[in-house]
Design a protein around this motif. Structure first.
Motif, PDB file in Angstrom:
ATOM      1  N   ALA A   1      18.568  40.142  63.472  1.00 58.08           N
ATOM      2  CA  ALA A   1      18.785  40.598  64.840  1.00 58.08           C
ATOM      3  C   ALA A   1      19.996  39.917  65.462  1.00 58.08           C
ATOM      4  O   ALA A   1      20.779  40.548  66.190  1.00 58.08           O
ATOM      5  CB  ALA A   1      17.533  40.330  65.682  1.00 58.08           C
ATOM      6  N   LEU A   2      20.171  38.630  65.201  1.00 60.75           N
ATOM      7  CA  LEU A   2      21.326  37.909  65.731  1.00 60.75           C
ATOM      8  C   LEU A   2      22.627  38.501  65.185  1.00 60.75           C
ATOM      9  O   LEU A   2      23.587  38.733  65.939  1.00 60.75           O
ATOM     10  CB  LEU A   2      21.226  36.430  65.377  1.00 60.75           C
ATOM     11  N   SER A   3      22.670  38.760  63.888  1.00 57.39           N
ATOM     12  CA  SER A   3      23.859  39.349  63.276  1.00 57.39           C
ATOM     13  C   SER A   3      24.142  40.726  63.856  1.00 57.39           C
ATOM     14  O   SER A   3      25.280  41.069  64.184  1.00 57.39           O
ATOM     15  CB  SER A   3      23.687  39.455  61.765  1.00 57.39           C
ATOM     16  N   GLU A   4      23.095  41.520  63.974  1.00 54.85           N
ATOM     17  CA  GLU A   4      23.238  42.880  64.484  1.00 54.85           C
ATOM     18  C   GLU A   4      23.785  42.880  65.912  1.00 54.85           C
ATOM     19  O   GLU A   4      24.649  43.698  66.264  1.00 54.85           O
ATOM     20  CB  GLU A   4      21.874  43.576  64.419  1.00 54.85           C
TER      21      GLU A   4
ATOM     22  N   ARG B   1      42.551  33.259  53.874  1.00 58.86           N
ATOM     23  CA  ARG B   1      43.286  33.512  55.110  1.00 58.86           C
ATOM     24  C   ARG B   1      43.303  34.982  55.496  1.00 58.86           C
ATOM     25  O   ARG B   1      43.502  35.329  56.653  1.00 58.86           O
ATOM     26  CB  ARG B   1      44.731  33.019  54.947  1.00 58.86           C
ATOM     27  N   SER B   2      43.083  35.857  54.540  1.00 62.23           N
ATOM     28  CA  SER B   2      43.112  37.278  54.852  1.00 62.23           C
ATOM     29  C   SER B   2      41.916  37.698  55.699  1.00 62.23           C
ATOM     30  O   SER B   2      41.932  38.750  56.328  1.00 62.23           O
ATOM     31  CB  SER B   2      43.128  38.101  53.557  1.00 62.23           C
ATOM     32  N   TYR B   3      40.875  36.862  55.710  1.00 59.70           N
ATOM     33  CA  TYR B   3      39.679  37.216  56.453  1.00 59.70           C
ATOM     34  C   TYR B   3      39.626  36.571  57.841  1.00 59.70           C
ATOM     35  O   TYR B   3      38.847  36.979  58.688  1.00 59.70           O
ATOM     36  CB  TYR B   3      38.417  36.797  55.685  1.00 59.70           C
ATOM     37  N   THR B   4      40.401  35.547  58.077  1.00 60.91           N
ATOM     38  CA  THR B   4      40.297  34.860  59.366  1.00 60.91           C
ATOM     39  C   THR B   4      41.633  34.292  59.778  1.00 60.91           C
ATOM     40  O   THR B   4      42.467  33.967  58.948  1.00 60.91           O
ATOM     41  CB  THR B   4      39.250  33.724  59.303  1.00 60.91           C
ATOM     42  N   GLN B   5      41.833  34.190  61.075  1.00 61.22           N
ATOM     43  CA  GLN B   5      43.052  33.608  61.621  1.00 61.22           C
ATOM     44  C   GLN B   5      42.775  32.293  62.334  1.00 61.22           C
ATOM     45  O   GLN B   5      43.633  31.438  62.408  1.00 61.22           O
ATOM     46  CB  GLN B   5      43.693  34.597  62.611  1.00 61.22           C
ATOM     47  N   ASP B   6      41.599  32.139  62.854  1.00 60.65           N
ATOM     48  CA  ASP B   6      41.263  30.930  63.603  1.00 60.65           C
ATOM     49  C   ASP B   6      40.123  30.170  62.937  1.00 60.65           C
ATOM     50  O   ASP B   6      40.267  29.690  61.834  1.00 60.65           O
ATOM     51  CB  ASP B   6      40.910  31.301  65.047  1.00 60.65           C
ATOM     52  N   ARG B   7      38.984  30.133  63.597  1.00 58.99           N
ATOM     53  CA  ARG B   7      37.870  29.328  63.097  1.00 58.99           C
ATOM     54  C   ARG B   7      36.881  30.166  62.292  1.00 58.99           C
ATOM     55  O   ARG B   7      36.853  31.386  62.395  1.00 58.99           O
ATOM     56  CB  ARG B   7      37.134  28.685  64.269  1.00 58.99           C
ATOM     57  N   ILE B   8      36.075  29.455  61.519  1.00 61.90           N
ATOM     58  CA  ILE B   8      34.900  30.044  60.886  1.00 61.90           C
ATOM     59  C   ILE B   8      33.694  29.302  61.449  1.00 61.90           C
ATOM     60  O   ILE B   8      33.604  28.076  61.346  1.00 61.90           O
ATOM     61  CB  ILE B   8      34.938  29.915  59.358  1.00 61.90           C
ATOM     62  N   LEU B   9      32.794  30.042  62.076  1.00 60.89           N
ATOM     63  CA  LEU B   9      31.598  29.457  62.679  1.00 60.89           C
ATOM     64  C   LEU B   9      30.391  29.817  61.836  1.00 60.89           C
ATOM     65  O   LEU B   9      30.251  30.969  61.401  1.00 60.89           O
ATOM     66  CB  LEU B   9      31.415  29.968  64.113  1.00 60.89           C
ATOM     67  N   ALA B  10      29.539  28.849  61.613  1.00 63.15           N
ATOM     68  CA  ALA B  10      28.303  29.058  60.864  1.00 63.15           C
ATOM     69  C   ALA B  10      27.126  28.823  61.789  1.00 63.15           C
ATOM     70  O   ALA B  10      27.070  27.811  62.496  1.00 63.15           O
ATOM     71  CB  ALA B  10      28.232  28.115  59.663  1.00 63.15           C
ATOM     72  N   THR B  11      26.175  29.749  61.808  1.00 61.01           N
ATOM     73  CA  THR B  11      25.020  29.625  62.681  1.00 61.01           C
ATOM     74  C   THR B  11      23.811  30.268  62.019  1.00 61.01           C
ATOM     75  O   THR B  11      23.903  30.840  60.934  1.00 61.01           O
ATOM     76  CB  THR B  11      25.302  30.275  64.051  1.00 61.01           C
ATOM     77  N   SER B  12      22.677  30.188  62.688  1.00 63.11           N
ATOM     78  CA  SER B  12      21.439  30.791  62.197  1.00 63.11           C
ATOM     79  C   SER B  12      20.445  30.835  63.345  1.00 63.11           C
ATOM     80  O   SER B  12      20.503  30.020  64.267  1.00 63.11           O
ATOM     81  CB  SER B  12      20.862  29.991  61.031  1.00 63.11           C
TER      82      SER B  12
ATOM     83  N   LEU C   1      32.343  34.791  62.002  1.00 67.71           N
ATOM     84  CA  LEU C   1      31.013  34.248  62.259  1.00 67.71           C
ATOM     85  C   LEU C   1      30.112  34.524  61.068  1.00 67.71           C
ATOM     86  O   LEU C   1      29.953  35.677  60.661  1.00 67.71           O
ATOM     87  CB  LEU C   1      30.436  34.874  63.526  1.00 67.71           C
ATOM     88  N   LEU C   2      29.535  33.463  60.513  1.00 65.62           N
ATOM     89  CA  LEU C   2      28.589  33.574  59.401  1.00 65.62           C
ATOM     90  C   LEU C   2      27.195  33.258  59.917  1.00 65.62           C
ATOM     91  O   LEU C   2      26.974  32.214  60.537  1.00 65.62           O
ATOM     92  CB  LEU C   2      28.962  32.598  58.278  1.00 65.62           C
ATOM     93  N   VAL C   3      26.258  34.153  59.682  1.00 62.70           N
ATOM     94  CA  VAL C   3      24.866  33.965  60.103  1.00 62.70           C
ATOM     95  C   VAL C   3      24.021  33.788  58.844  1.00 62.70           C
ATOM     96  O   VAL C   3      23.871  34.730  58.047  1.00 62.70           O
ATOM     97  CB  VAL C   3      24.357  35.147  60.937  1.00 62.70           C
TER      98      VAL C   3
ATOM     99  N   VAL D   1      24.448  36.475  55.973  1.00 61.29           N
ATOM    100  CA  VAL D   1      24.290  35.937  54.618  1.00 61.29           C
ATOM    101  C   VAL D   1      22.816  35.575  54.439  1.00 61.29           C
ATOM    102  O   VAL D   1      22.407  34.431  54.651  1.00 61.29           O
ATOM    103  CB  VAL D   1      25.196  34.702  54.411  1.00 61.29           C
ATOM    104  N   PRO D   2      21.970  36.552  54.062  1.00 62.20           N
ATOM    105  CA  PRO D   2      20.532  36.281  53.985  1.00 62.20           C
ATOM    106  C   PRO D   2      20.094  35.636  52.679  1.00 62.20           C
ATOM    107  O   PRO D   2      18.959  35.155  52.590  1.00 62.20           O
ATOM    108  CB  PRO D   2      19.924  37.685  54.134  1.00 62.20           C
TER     109      PRO D   2
END
Length: 778
Positions: free
Chosen positions: A268-271, A298-309, A257-259, A283-284
């Protein structure tokens, strides 16, 4: 009041530090204030599993949803001392003391020390207290009406409230020097490692903090602090430093998850998400960095990468994530690269919960004697004795005890307060008790006064607890929304059938067994096979069948001996009644007479005339009458109204990992102002939440688009009224119609645009043949 049965409840017992949400005051320079709050929380045992949020972020929908999923034991406001604030604004204490014009040096020093130890009073502190109180109320956590124990976090813990990390840790500790945390980049790294009040004024380049955040590492300045602390030093915000480990329940979420965003709510959401997701990166920085390229390997994730804010729009998040994606480090196999998916902060999927527990005291088995109420609630038959986990001292440490029942989950609804999970004769002032983590958690020590020299048993809480039945759970949820529930006619029939068979599980097994078509043959619906002549009689009371009718049913793997045994079992349970079909010599009517009512002389049910059991009274030409079987009226109506569909649905759902274990409730009505507005075919209470369900034999909710929309709205509103986080739509057809799916999608989209609470909707199809689940995508 019905009789209670005595039983033993298998439990899983875990000890853990309390989970906190700490609301920190701040001004325009909120990063330095967050560093100050993190410094204090990093000193508290359990700080690694707690959440620190700025006051301005409280109330944000995405943040609050993540905090609700986090499930804190306490929501507190951080009230710093004058000494702490003086570190942010050097000279503050001296200026105030100088203004008082104290000439005596000793008096000046005493006044200075007294002021430094005093809690700082300011408008921003009051705002943080108000935000904490609002959040406490919305999350239904340690509210005043629930005998709140803890409302503030000060710079020194009271021994009766929280335990300092230093009192538990066995190795040296290190953190990011507070003086280095002056930018959002530094804060993104510091929230993972933790912060200590150490000297550290050297400037650290933003790119260094960015690299440390992406690689979950530490910059050189922090590495120097660690080496100075010792080779065995641990970060103050590591679980290991607190003798704890994180335990995930359910299938671990392997998404990354990338915030994005540099506002207080983004932090606060990341925390908050860090406590439920295993890989969260805040990622501020606004400009894409080459360091971000490593996030997509691939070493950091096995499934999806989600981006939000929490502060950026979806389009802005998409633009920012695309720019970051273009900087990725390509893998050897390009098809294995994971492109980020953009998701709103209020719609982040929570498929797994995390609990930080004491490493040597978690999921320990035990058994507790309980009284089983008529409705299915379980009340502890005796108080739980006080136990001290290894490594803790009851005089110096405070901990939480969490009990999870093997087959009786308690969903963590905010409407379930302490009164729902304590026995009727338990003193609520003895300890802080509430639903949590799919079970019940309570404070290790008594809340009320304990005299000096009391024994360990006298000092530790010994509560008598209650595991509420799903009916009580739903009643509490409905009452909190000024609504009510009551069993529907179909629900009452299902409850009768459950009592006959012994449990809901037995009824589900019957619905999926080869015998269900035999039960359906007792109804007005046509039998699935040809009935032999004279084996079925249509009476005013309903259809009755003889053994010959059942024997004529051919089913693979269900031979005649098995059918004979099943029919006898049904008769012993009361599902069917064995008897004779007899006539009357006074009036021309034939009726079914159960075996218990048959004697040599009997009275006609219609006219009351006396009859003798002779050959002329039975219709069959045989020398002796044949036994016939009548289906129990409640079971007959259940079968006739496709009652197998919701039974097959709940049976299948309980095979899913997220619904093991689960409590199931039969059909009921939700009432507003005493008037029913929606019927719910079934409900499931799991370790994580409550699910409501609608079951149909067809593939539509109603016959017309307008009615479909109306039914969809009612079902969603029913979920909202009862605090249900999910809605299951089940059908025996291979799939739901496209028109139904479109109606549901349109309704969900409209509610999201209007920022209205919307449950997660899953579609269950193929019941009875090849059941399968799909999540509604809107």
């Amino acid at each position: 009041m019905g009789e209670q049965a005595f039983s033993f409840l298998p439990l899983s017992v875990s000890a853990r530090p309390p989970r906190l949400v700490v609301v920190v005051p701040h001004d325009e320079d909120w990063v330095r204030w967050m560093a100050l709050g993190l410094t204090r929380v990093s000193q508290v045992w359990g700080g690694s599993g707690s959440v620190v949020v700025p006051a301005a972020a409280v109330g944000h929908a995405g943040v609050e949803r993540a905090l609700a999923q986090f499930g804190p034991d306490h929501v507190v406001a951080y009230n710093p001392s004058w000494a702490s604030v003086d570190r942010l604004f050097p000279g503050l204490v001296d200026r105030l003391i100088t203004g008082q014009q104290v000439e005596d040096e000793a008096a000046r020093e005493a006044a200075t020390q007294m002021l430094r130890d005093t809690a700082w009073s300011h408008a921003i502190v009051a705002q943080a207290e108000e935000a904490a109180e609002d959040l406490r109320s919305r999350l239904a956590v340690n509210r005043r009406e629930d005998l709140v124990q803890l409302t503030h976090l000060f710079d020194a813990c009271s021994p009766s409230d929280l335990t300092e990390l230093g009192a538990v840790a066995r190795v040296p500790l290190y953190g990011v020097p507070r003086g280095l945390v002056t930018t959002t980049e530094a804060l993104s790294c510091a929230m993972v490692i933790g912060v200590q009040e150490q000297l550290g004024t050297a400037e650290v380049d933003a790119s260094v903090w960015q690299a440390a955040t992406v690689h979950q590492a530490e910059p050189e300045a922090v590495a120097e602090v660690r080496l100075a602390a010792g080779s065995d030093a641990l970060a103050v915000r590591s679980h290991e430093a607190a003798l704890c480990i994180p335990v995930q329940r359910g299938i671990p979420n392997r998404d990354t998850l990338l915030v994005f965003g540099d506002k207080p709510e983004d932090y606060a959401l990341s925390e908050a998400l860090r406590q439920t997701y295993s890989r969260v990166f805040w990622v501020p920085w606004s400009e894409p960095s080459r360091n971000e390229g490593w996030l997509y390997t691939r070493s950091y994730t096995q499934d999806r990468i989600l981006a939000t804010s929490a502060s950026l729009t979806l389009d802005e998040v998409r633009e920012r994530s695309d720019a970051s994606w273009r900087l990725r480090i390509p893998s050897v196999d390009p098809d294995r690269d994971v492109e980020p998916e953009v998701v709103a902060s209020a719609e982040v999927d929570f498929s797994c919960r995390q609990m930080v527990v004491l490493r040597d005291a978690w999921e320990q088995p035990c058994s507790l004697p309980v009284l089983v109420g008529e409705e299915g609630s379980l009340d502890a038959a005796l108080s739980l004795p006080g136990e001290v986990p290894a490594g803790l001292d009851p005089d110096r440490h405070r901990w939480q005890v969490t009990l999870t029942a093997k087959n009786h989950p308690v969903p963590p609804l905010h409407t379930l307060t302490n009164s729902a999970v304590i026995a009727a004769d338990q003193n609520p002032w003895e300890t802080f008790v509430r639903p949590a983590d799919g079970g019940i958690t309570y404070w290790s020590h008594r809340f009320d006064f304990v005299s000096a020299g009391a024994s360990l048993a006298g000092r530790l809480a010994a509560p008598r607890l209650s595991w509420p039945a799903i009916g009580k759970v739903l009643q509490h949820a409905a009452a909190a929304q000024n609504t009510a529930i009551r069993p529907s006619a179909a629900g009452k029939r299902a409850a009768i059938a459950e009592r006959l068979l012994g449990s809901r599980t037995e009824l589900e097994q019957l619905a999926s067994s080869p015998g269900w078509p035999v039960l359906r043959a007792f109804t007005s619906k046509k039998a699935d096979w040809e009935l032999p002549p004279g084996s079925a009689w249509k009476l005013k009371s309903g259809l009755v069948l003889s053994w010959d009718a059942v024997a004529a049913y051919k089913q693979k793997d269900w031979d005649e001996h098995a059918r004979r045994a099943e029919l006898d079992r049904w008769a012993s349970q009361g599902v069917v009644r064995r008897g004779l079909v007899l006539g009357c010599c006074h009036c021309p009517i034939y009726e079914f007479y159960p075996l218990a009512e048959i004697t040599q002389a009997y009275s006609c049910r219609r006219c009351g005339g006396e009859n003798s059991l002779v050959q002329g009274r039975w219709k069959s030409p045989l020398p002796e009458p044949s036994w016939y079987y009548e289906l129990h009226p409640a079971v007959r109506e259940l079968v006739e109204n496709d009652g197998d569909v919701p039974l097959l649905a709940t049976q299948f759902l309980r095979t899913q990992h997220w619904a093991r274990p689960a409590l199931v409730c039969e059909e009921f009505e939700v009432l507003r102002s005493g008037t029913p507005f929606v019927e719910i075919d079934f409900a499931l209470a799991t370790l994580d939440q409550v699910w409501l369900g609608e079951a149909k034999s067809g593939d539509v909710l109603a016959s017309s688009p307008r009615e479909q929309k109306r039914e969809a709205c009612k079902l969603i509103e029913g979920c909202v009224a009862l605090g249900a986080g999910g809605l299951v739509l089940a059908t025996s057809k291979p799939g739901w119609s496209d028109a139904t799916v479109q109606v549901l999608q349109h309704e969900v989209q409209g509610r999201r645009v209007a920022s209205r609470v919307t449950p997660r909707i899953v579609l269950l199809a193929g019941l009875g043949t090849k059941p399968h689940l799909t999540v509604l995508k809107a």
